[in-house]
Enzyme design. Structure first.
Site, PDB file in Angstrom:
ATOM      1  N   ARG A   1      -5.753   0.360  -6.263  1.00  0.00           N
ATOM      2  CA  ARG A   1      -4.509   0.939  -5.725  1.00  0.00           C
ATOM      3  C   ARG A   1      -4.014   2.087  -6.601  1.00  0.00           C
ATOM      4  O   ARG A   1      -3.306   2.970  -6.136  1.00  0.00           O
ATOM      5  CB  ARG A   1      -3.405  -0.123  -5.671  1.00  0.00           C
ATOM      6  CG  ARG A   1      -3.594  -1.192  -4.624  1.00  0.00           C
ATOM      7  CD  ARG A   1      -2.290  -1.969  -4.465  1.00  0.00           C
ATOM      8  NE  ARG A   1      -2.482  -3.284  -3.870  1.00  0.00           N
ATOM      9  CZ  ARG A   1      -2.544  -3.516  -2.559  1.00  0.00           C
ATOM     10  NH1 ARG A   1      -2.440  -2.526  -1.700  1.00  0.00           N
ATOM     11  NH2 ARG A   1      -2.707  -4.737  -2.108  1.00  0.00           N
TER      12      ARG A   1
ATOM     13  N   VAL B   1     -11.578   2.635   2.835  1.00  0.00           N
ATOM     14  CA  VAL B   1     -11.003   3.535   1.835  1.00  0.00           C
ATOM     15  C   VAL B   1     -10.137   2.782   0.833  1.00  0.00           C
ATOM     16  O   VAL B   1      -9.498   1.777   1.166  1.00  0.00           O
ATOM     17  CB  VAL B   1     -10.179   4.671   2.486  1.00  0.00           C
ATOM     18  CG1 VAL B   1     -11.080   5.744   3.057  1.00  0.00           C
ATOM     19  CG2 VAL B   1      -9.222   4.143   3.554  1.00  0.00           C
TER      20      VAL B   1
ATOM     21  N   ASP C   1      -4.509   1.494  11.156  1.00  0.00           N
ATOM     22  CA  ASP C   1      -5.874   1.127  11.533  1.00  0.00           C
ATOM     23  C   ASP C   1      -5.814   0.648  12.992  1.00  0.00           C
ATOM     24  O   ASP C   1      -5.825   1.457  13.916  1.00  0.00           O
ATOM     25  CB  ASP C   1      -6.326   0.048  10.549  1.00  0.00           C
ATOM     26  CG  ASP C   1      -7.791  -0.317  10.656  1.00  0.00           C
ATOM     27  OD1 ASP C   1      -8.396  -0.048  11.705  1.00  0.00           O
ATOM     28  OD2 ASP C   1      -8.348  -0.880   9.710  1.00  0.00           O
TER      29      ASP C   1
ATOM     30  N   GLY D   1       0.774  -1.237   0.000  1.00  0.00           N
ATOM     31  CA  GLY D   1       0.000   0.000   0.000  1.00  0.00           C
ATOM     32  C   GLY D   1       0.803   1.284   0.000  1.00  0.00           C
ATOM     33  O   GLY D   1       0.328   2.313  -0.481  1.00  0.00           O
TER      34      GLY D   1
ATOM     35  N   ASP E   1       0.749   3.557   4.245  1.00  0.00           N
ATOM     36  CA  ASP E   1      -0.389   4.310   3.730  1.00  0.00           C
ATOM     37  C   ASP E   1      -1.425   4.587   4.802  1.00  0.00           C
ATOM     38  O   ASP E   1      -2.004   5.666   4.854  1.00  0.00           O
ATOM     39  CB  ASP E   1      -1.028   3.582   2.523  1.00  0.00           C
ATOM     40  CG  ASP E   1      -1.351   2.129   2.826  1.00  0.00           C
ATOM     41  OD1 ASP E   1      -0.976   1.628   3.904  1.00  0.00           O
ATOM     42  OD2 ASP E   1      -1.976   1.473   1.971  1.00  0.00           O
TER      43      ASP E   1
HETATM   44  C1  PRP Z   1      -2.670  -2.367   5.434  1.00  0.00           C
HETATM   45  C2  PRP Z   1      -1.886  -1.072   5.574  1.00  0.00           C
HETATM   46  C3  PRP Z   1      -1.102  -1.283   6.839  1.00  0.00           C
HETATM   47  C4  PRP Z   1      -2.017  -2.174   7.664  1.00  0.00           C
HETATM   48  C5  PRP Z   1      -2.725  -1.335   8.661  1.00  0.00           C
HETATM   49  O1  PRP Z   1      -1.885  -3.299   4.782  1.00  0.00           O
HETATM   50  O2  PRP Z   1      -1.050  -0.833   4.467  1.00  0.00           O
HETATM   51  O3  PRP Z   1       0.147  -1.901   6.601  1.00  0.00           O
HETATM   52  O4  PRP Z   1      -2.952  -2.769   6.778  1.00  0.00           O
HETATM   53  O5  PRP Z   1      -3.574  -2.106   9.457  1.00  0.00           O
HETATM   54  P1  PRP Z   1      -3.386  -2.253  11.030  1.00  0.00           P
HETATM   55  O6  PRP Z   1      -3.060  -0.896  11.592  1.00  0.00           O
HETATM   56  O7  PRP Z   1      -4.737  -2.747  11.487  1.00  0.00           O
HETATM   57  O8  PRP Z   1      -2.304  -3.250  11.298  1.00  0.00           O
HETATM   58  P2  PRP Z   1      -2.497  -4.661   4.167  1.00  0.00           P
HETATM   59  O9  PRP Z   1      -2.288  -5.777   5.146  1.00  0.00           O
HETATM   60  O10 PRP Z   1      -3.894  -4.429   3.693  1.00  0.00           O
HETATM   61  O11 PRP Z   1      -1.517  -4.959   2.952  1.00  0.00           O
HETATM   62  P3  PRP Z   1      -1.282  -4.138   1.596  1.00  0.00           P
HETATM   63  O12 PRP Z   1      -0.603  -2.832   1.968  1.00  0.00           O
HETATM   64  O13 PRP Z   1      -0.390  -5.019   0.808  1.00  0.00           O
HETATM   65  O14 PRP Z   1      -2.621  -3.901   0.951  1.00  0.00           O
END
Ligand code: PRP
Length: 176
Positions: A165, A153, A103, A44, A100
């Site tokens: 993306r 989002v 959460d 991301g 990015d």
């Molecule tokens: C998303 C984002 C963070 C993480 C945040 O990555 O890029 O790394 O989740 O979530 P958290 O605060 O609850 O741990 P994702 O696992 O979706 O992978 P990606 O970036 O490859 O889509």
């Protein structure tokens, strides 16, 4: 079934660009004379890292790391697996983790712990989007682009099932 379409722009392209420039100014000021390692969190963070690094008027090293939680059902356990590691050594370096979105905070907290164990000079965090209301663990975010409500989002690196993306803005997606 077709994927749901992004409904409304939450952070426009121009707003992202303006905020990235501001973040870069703050980072450049804080790391003046240093050569920090920007650690982008795949996948991301790719657009954010690409824009942020080009806005930085200081020397930086850029590398990427990839983490994966053990799935939605177990994510609250805080177990995050390193799927791909850095190529650079961070011992004795200043490290800035760039993602990015934050959460629950579990990913960033785990990455911070992992990198701190390598004896860097410092580890800080920078995220474009902060879903502050969703935090499950205490993790300091040193540089925040935008605080956003708890909506799904996509865009500017964020995906829904691998899609969106590539959007140049951040949009809300109704996935219900
Ligand atoms: C998303 C984002 C963070 C993480 C945040 O990555 O890029 O790394 O989740 O979530 P958290 O605060 O609850 O741990 P994702 O696992 O979706 O992978 P990606 O970036 O490859 O889509």
């Amino acid at each position: 079934m077709p994927a749901p379409k992004p409904q409304r722009v939450l952070v426009a392209e121009a707003a992202i660009a303006a905020r990235v420039a501001e973040l870069a100014r703050a980072i450049a000021r804080d790391y003046a004379g240093e050569n920090p390692v920007l650690v982008g969190v795949l996948q991301g963070a790719v657009p954010f890292v690409a824009d942020l690094m080009r806005a930085l008027p200081i020397d930086v090293t850029v590398d990427f790391i990839r983490a994966s939680s053990y799935g939605a059902g177990t994510s609250s356990s805080g177990r995050v697996r390193l799927v791909a590691d850095l190529a650079v050594e961070v011992a004795d370096r200043h490290v800035l983790i760039v993602d990015d979105i934050v959460d629950t905070g579990l990913t960033l907290a785990a990455l911070k712990r992992t990198l701190e164990a390598r004896r860097p000079r410092s580890v800080r965090t920078c995220v474009l989007l902060d879903k502050a209301g969703r935090r499950e663990t205490d993790v300091t975010i040193d540089y925040v682009g935008f605080t956003i409500p708890n909506v799904f989002v996509v865009g500017y690196g964020l995906d829904y099932g691998g899609l969106y993306r590539n959007l140049p803005y951040v949009a809300a997606l109704d996935v219900t």
